[in-house]
Design a protein around this motif. Structure first.
Motif, PDB file in Angstrom:
ATOM      1  N   LYS A   1       0.851  -1.190   0.000  1.00 55.54           N
ATOM      2  CA  LYS A   1       0.000   0.000   0.000  1.00 55.54           C
ATOM      3  C   LYS A   1       0.880   1.231   0.000  1.00 55.54           C
ATOM      4  O   LYS A   1       2.065   1.159   0.262  1.00 55.54           O
ATOM      5  CB  LYS A   1      -0.931   0.002   1.209  1.00 55.54           C
TER       6      LYS A   1
ATOM      7  N   GLU B   1      -2.078  -6.153   7.651  1.00 56.51           N
ATOM      8  CA  GLU B   1      -3.494  -5.899   7.891  1.00 56.51           C
ATOM      9  C   GLU B   1      -4.315  -6.885   7.078  1.00 56.51           C
ATOM     10  O   GLU B   1      -4.056  -7.082   5.894  1.00 56.51           O
ATOM     11  CB  GLU B   1      -3.877  -4.482   7.459  1.00 56.51           C
ATOM     12  N   VAL B   2      -5.306  -7.484   7.713  1.00 54.94           N
ATOM     13  CA  VAL B   2      -6.231  -8.361   7.023  1.00 54.94           C
ATOM     14  C   VAL B   2      -7.632  -7.898   7.400  1.00 54.94           C
ATOM     15  O   VAL B   2      -7.963  -7.794   8.577  1.00 54.94           O
ATOM     16  CB  VAL B   2      -6.044  -9.845   7.427  1.00 54.94           C
ATOM     17  N   THR B   3      -8.431  -7.571   6.383  1.00 53.50           N
ATOM     18  CA  THR B   3      -9.824  -7.199   6.623  1.00 53.50           C
ATOM     19  C   THR B   3     -10.714  -8.168   5.867  1.00 53.50           C
ATOM     20  O   THR B   3     -10.364  -8.662   4.791  1.00 53.50           O
ATOM     21  CB  THR B   3     -10.124  -5.758   6.160  1.00 53.50           C
ATOM     22  N   PHE B   4     -11.847  -8.444   6.453  1.00 51.55           N
ATOM     23  CA  PHE B   4     -12.807  -9.369   5.852  1.00 51.55           C
ATOM     24  C   PHE B   4     -14.161  -8.688   5.864  1.00 51.55           C
ATOM     25  O   PHE B   4     -14.651  -8.277   6.914  1.00 51.55           O
ATOM     26  CB  PHE B   4     -12.854 -10.675   6.652  1.00 51.55           C
ATOM     27  N   GLU B   5     -14.744  -8.525   4.680  1.00 50.88           N
ATOM     28  CA  GLU B   5     -16.026  -7.838   4.545  1.00 50.88           C
ATOM     29  C   GLU B   5     -17.068  -8.813   3.996  1.00 50.88           C
ATOM     30  O   GLU B   5     -16.888  -9.371   2.914  1.00 50.88           O
ATOM     31  CB  GLU B   5     -15.867  -6.656   3.590  1.00 50.88           C
TER      32      GLU B   5
ATOM     33  N   LYS C   1     -11.918 -10.491   1.124  1.00 51.83           N
ATOM     34  CA  LYS C   1     -10.777 -10.464   2.037  1.00 51.83           C
ATOM     35  C   LYS C   1      -9.703  -9.587   1.408  1.00 51.83           C
ATOM     36  O   LYS C   1      -9.347  -9.770   0.254  1.00 51.83           O
ATOM     37  CB  LYS C   1     -10.229 -11.874   2.246  1.00 51.83           C
ATOM     38  N   LYS C   2      -9.198  -8.628   2.166  1.00 55.24           N
ATOM     39  CA  LYS C   2      -8.107  -7.772   1.715  1.00 55.24           C
ATOM     40  C   LYS C   2      -6.931  -7.985   2.659  1.00 55.24           C
ATOM     41  O   LYS C   2      -7.105  -7.988   3.876  1.00 55.24           O
ATOM     42  CB  LYS C   2      -8.504  -6.300   1.728  1.00 55.24           C
ATOM     43  N   GLU C   3      -5.760  -8.161   2.064  1.00 53.32           N
ATOM     44  CA  GLU C   3      -4.562  -8.391   2.863  1.00 53.32           C
ATOM     45  C   GLU C   3      -3.470  -7.432   2.409  1.00 53.32           C
ATOM     46  O   GLU C   3      -3.175  -7.335   1.230  1.00 53.32           O
ATOM     47  CB  GLU C   3      -4.103  -9.835   2.702  1.00 53.32           C
ATOM     48  N   THR C   4      -2.886  -6.725   3.363  1.00 49.97           N
ATOM     49  CA  THR C   4      -1.785  -5.804   3.094  1.00 49.97           C
ATOM     50  C   THR C   4      -0.602  -6.234   3.957  1.00 49.97           C
ATOM     51  O   THR C   4      -0.755  -6.423   5.162  1.00 49.97           O
ATOM     52  CB  THR C   4      -2.179  -4.361   3.460  1.00 49.97           C
TER      53      THR C   4
END
Length: 121
Positions: A25, A50-54, A63-66
């Motif tokens: 990012k 960072e891992v976000t799950f929507e 799932k987004k992973e940075t």
């Protein structure tokens, strides 16, 4: 089941060693900001993850992973990889990657040709 193994610009990291920064990012991650006690015997330092799950609806989730990794030595290159799996129920829609220099300046954006896909069979 297929597996995706993504090698993100390892060839370029070799050129930038010993202080290449790989980031997923926008942001500045200069090597100088890493505490000396973390660098002392390290090959790489994970700067951010960072891992976000929507959950969009009952049938769709995202799932987004940075991951931001600073590679300090040649041995640390193995940490500058991303791998994930997919099958008919799970897709990888987009992969972005960037390579930064030791001061946190953008050197290269990862292109589709830099990404490799391997079968897990």
């Amino acid at each position: 089941m297929k597996r995706a193994l993504i090698n993100k610009a390892i060839f370029l990291l070799l050129v930038l060693l010993p202080a290449a920064v790989f980031a997923g990012k926008e942001g500045k991650y200069p090597v100088a900001d890493i505490p000396s006690e973390l660098i002392e015997k390290a090959n790489a330092v994970i700067r951010n993850r960072e891992v976000t799950f929507e959950l969009k609806n009952i049938k769709d989730a995202l799932k987004k992973e940075t991951i931001v990794i600073t590679v300090l030595t040649k041995e640390g290159l193995k940490f500058a990889q991303f791998s994930d799996w997919y099958d008919r129920f799970r897709q990888i829609r987009r992969i972005d990657g960037k390579v930064y220099d030791s001061d946190g300046n953008l050197v290269k954006k990862i292109k589709k040709d830099d990404i490799q896909d391997y079968t897990g069979n």
